[in-house]
Design an enzyme around this catalytic site. Structure first.
Site, mmCIF file in Angstrom:
data_model
loop_
_atom_site.group_PDB
_atom_site.id
_atom_site.type_symbol
_atom_site.label_atom_id
_atom_site.label_comp_id
_atom_site.label_asym_id
_atom_site.label_seq_id
_atom_site.Cartn_x
_atom_site.Cartn_y
_atom_site.Cartn_z
ATOM 1 C CE LYS A 237 -4.080 -1.535 2.613
ATOM 2 N NZ LYS A 237 -5.015 -1.709 1.666
ATOM 3 N NE ARG A 311 -11.207 -9.476 -1.806
ATOM 4 C CZ ARG A 311 -11.708 -8.690 -2.831
ATOM 5 N NH1 ARG A 311 -12.162 -8.900 -4.122
ATOM 6 N NH2 ARG A 311 -11.822 -7.502 -2.616
HETATM 7 N N1 BES Z 1 -7.982 -3.586 4.395
HETATM 8 C C1 BES Z 1 -8.289 -3.144 2.939
HETATM 9 C C2 BES Z 1 -9.427 -2.360 3.033
HETATM 10 C C3 BES Z 1 -9.728 -1.045 3.680
HETATM 11 C C4 BES Z 1 -9.159 0.115 2.768
HETATM 12 C C5 BES Z 1 -10.121 -0.911 4.784
HETATM 13 C C6 BES Z 1 -9.165 1.289 3.568
HETATM 14 C C7 BES Z 1 -10.039 0.279 5.300
HETATM 15 C C8 BES Z 1 -9.737 1.343 4.678
HETATM 16 C C9 BES Z 1 -8.181 -4.525 2.232
HETATM 17 O O1 BES Z 1 -7.605 -5.468 2.795
HETATM 18 C C10 BES Z 1 -7.736 -4.015 1.054
HETATM 19 O O2 BES Z 1 -6.891 -3.665 0.720
HETATM 20 N N2 BES Z 1 -8.850 -4.212 -0.324
HETATM 21 C C11 BES Z 1 -8.393 -4.098 -1.439
HETATM 22 C C12 BES Z 1 -9.057 -4.848 -2.422
HETATM 23 C C13 BES Z 1 -8.662 -4.614 -3.920
HETATM 24 C C14 BES Z 1 -7.146 -4.941 -4.128
HETATM 25 C C15 BES Z 1 -9.574 -5.914 -4.735
HETATM 26 C C16 BES Z 1 -9.038 -2.590 -1.775
HETATM 27 O O3 BES Z 1 -9.902 -2.157 -1.140
HETATM 28 O O4 BES Z 1 -8.412 -1.831 -2.374
HETATM 29 ZN ZN ZN Z 2 -5.606 -5.383 2.052
#
Ligand code: BES
Ligand code: ZN
Ligand code: ZN
Length: 469
Positions: A237, A311
């Site tokens: 990230k 997921r």
């Molecule tokens: N933990 C994150 C989602 C998240 C983002 C929670 C911001 C709270 C605030 C999750 O694991 C994630 O990174 N999801 C990705 C999924 C994508 C790669 C399909 C996302 O939301 O970008």
């Molecule tokens: Zn994530």
């Protein structure tokens, strides 16, 4: 600080300070307050839920700031469910302050808040009835604040092992059985869950909490994403999106708050809470884009993006829960699953996904009453077509064509791991946006909100009386 409901008029209760809410007062403007002879006069614009909580949030913060009074009294301002809730929410949730990491904290003098059985007319409600409403709200809010403490605590203090031990400690004097499964067990029984933790020296833990097992009650399974820190893994990230990722355990902590509140309220229902704790780190041992990993049942997932880890964890927890627990009546999962939920519905609601409209409508209705908000994000059959089709495995972990609707797509991924007989019994609740806020809102300050505990407890309470098929 303790709140006690006393069967006396305000004037007959001894305390250092009395809070008096005034609707009509020409000297006071909205939210103004002043103290005169141990009476704190506070202007209130009306006696609606939102105004009462906001006014009492300001009032209790003011009392803490002065930090002079040991005891405070206030009378009831109306005895409808919502007004009683407003009073307790304002005092307890509005009075919450997360000071764990401050070196200089003042010791708060306030020990007791007494609520006097006064200020209503023409309504026949016994002292016991009102007391039970007040106590219910207190019990729920204490658990919301405990959940907020856990979510707010930083990653080095809430590694999977540390947070599991903390939870076990909190449950010592309850009727909840706490079983902690270690990384060796997880590697064997929930291999995909294990794989997303491979990059971290902090080994994963599965916490299975049981309440009222095999007593013949309706059976609810709660499943929670507990990623104690989400760096994104090799699909790292950007810093600005990473720094608050201690919030990524909020799903698991929410269900801890729910089961603990249900225990404290002694609700007649069987609950199994499955909390999956894992740290998504980057290292030479981390799982990689392009890897193919296997879930408990042998389904294969090709990793497109290591940041879509939640997921995968949920997929394995779903398969595990359905194997281990027979004849489930309801299965609800809570997860900070997708960043896109904020763009879809904003910061102040949770995304609600599932196949059963009756169940979705039930939680939406119950939640509105307690001022928590869920937005129905409906499936559309076209979303299912080839959405996670991998060239080499059963599934990919991110959608292969960009059709948007990231939060719904998250739900569609998990749906693949749910047995047909449980499809209509399932709700997926994405709390990515509402579990942790950057600006103060309502009775929340920066940080964890504890969203979902209150509405879910009320939903489950309702399900003990009227089941929904
Ligand atoms: N933990 C994150 C989602 C998240 C983002 C929670 C911001 C709270 C605030 C999750 O694991 C994630 O990174 N999801 C990705 C999924 C994508 C790669 C399909 C996302 O939301 O970008
Ligand atoms: Zn994530
Ligand atoms: Zn995550």
């Amino acid at each position: 600080m303790k709140i006690t409901f006393i069967n006396k008029e305000t004037k007959d209760i001894e305390s250092d300070l009395e809070i008096i809410l005034l609707k009509k007062n020409k000297y006071l403007k909205a939210n103004d307050m002043f103290i005169q002879k141990n009476k704190l006069y506070v202007k209130i614009v009306n006696f609606k839920y939102y105004t009462i909580t906001e006014t009492l949030t300001n009032t209790i913060k003011y009392i803490y700031k002065i930090n002079k009074y040991k005891s405070v009294k206030i009378s009831l301002y109306g005895i409808s469910d919502i007004k009683i809730q407003a009073l307790i929410d304002g005092l307890l949730l509005g009075g919450y302050d997360f000071t764990k990491y401050q070196s200089k904290t003042k010791k708060l003098k306030l020990q007791n808040i007494y609520i006097a059985n006064q200020n209503y007319k023409d309504i026949e409600l016994s002292y016991e009835d009102i007391k039970s409403k007040i106590d219910t709200n207190i019990k729920i809010n204490i658990n919301i604040n405990l959940s907020r403490d856990m979510i707010n605590s930083v990653a080095q203090d809430t590694t999977p092992i540390k947070i599991s031990n903390w939870i076990q400690e909190e449950l010592k004097n309850t009727n909840i059985e706490c079983i902690i499964k270690d990384d060796k067990y997880i590697q064997k029984e929930l291999p995909a869950f294990y794989d997303i933790s491979k990059g971290s020296i902090n080994k994963p833990r599965l916490v299975h909490l049981k309440y009222n097992e095999n007593k013949g009650y309706k059976k609810t399974v709660l499943i929670g994403k507990g990623v104690t820190f989400d760096t994104g893994g090799i699909s790292l990230k950007p810093s600005a999106y990473m720094y608050d990722m201690r919030l990524d355990k909020a799903g698991a902590i929410t269900i801890f708050g729910i089961i603990k509140a249900i225990n404290d309220l002694k609700l007649p229902i069987e609950i199994h809470a499955m909390l999956g704790f894992s740290e998504n780190m980057i290292s030479n041992n981390a799982y990689k884009p392009g890897d193919v990993i296997k879930t408990r049942s042998g389904k294969t997932i090709e990793i497109m993006n290591t940041d879509a880890e939640g997921r995968i964890l949920l997929a394995d927890l779903f398969e595990y829960a359905q194997d281990k627990i027979k004849k489930i009546d309801y299965i609800f999962d809570y997860a900070t699953l997708t960043g896109s939920v904020e763009g879809a519905i904003g910061q102040y609601s949770a995304g609600l996904i599932g196949h059963n409209s009756k169940l979705k409508n039930a939680i939406i209705k119950v939640s509105k009453k307690v001022d928590e908000w869920y937005v129905d994000l409906p499936f559309n059959r076209y979303f299912f077509d080839s959405s996670y089709k991998s060239a080499i495995a059963d599934f990919t972990n991110t959608p292969t064509s960009s059709i948007g609707g990231g939060t719904i797509m998250g739900g569609i991924f998990i749906d693949n791991f749910l047995k047909k007989k449980y499809k209509k019994k399932w709700l997926h609740i994405d709390i990515a946006c509402v579990s942790f806020i950057k600006n103060s809102w309502k009775y929340h300050e920066f940080g964890a909100t504890g969203f979902g505990v209150k509405s879910s407890v009320y939903l489950i309470k309702r399900l003990t009386k009227h089941s929904i098929q």
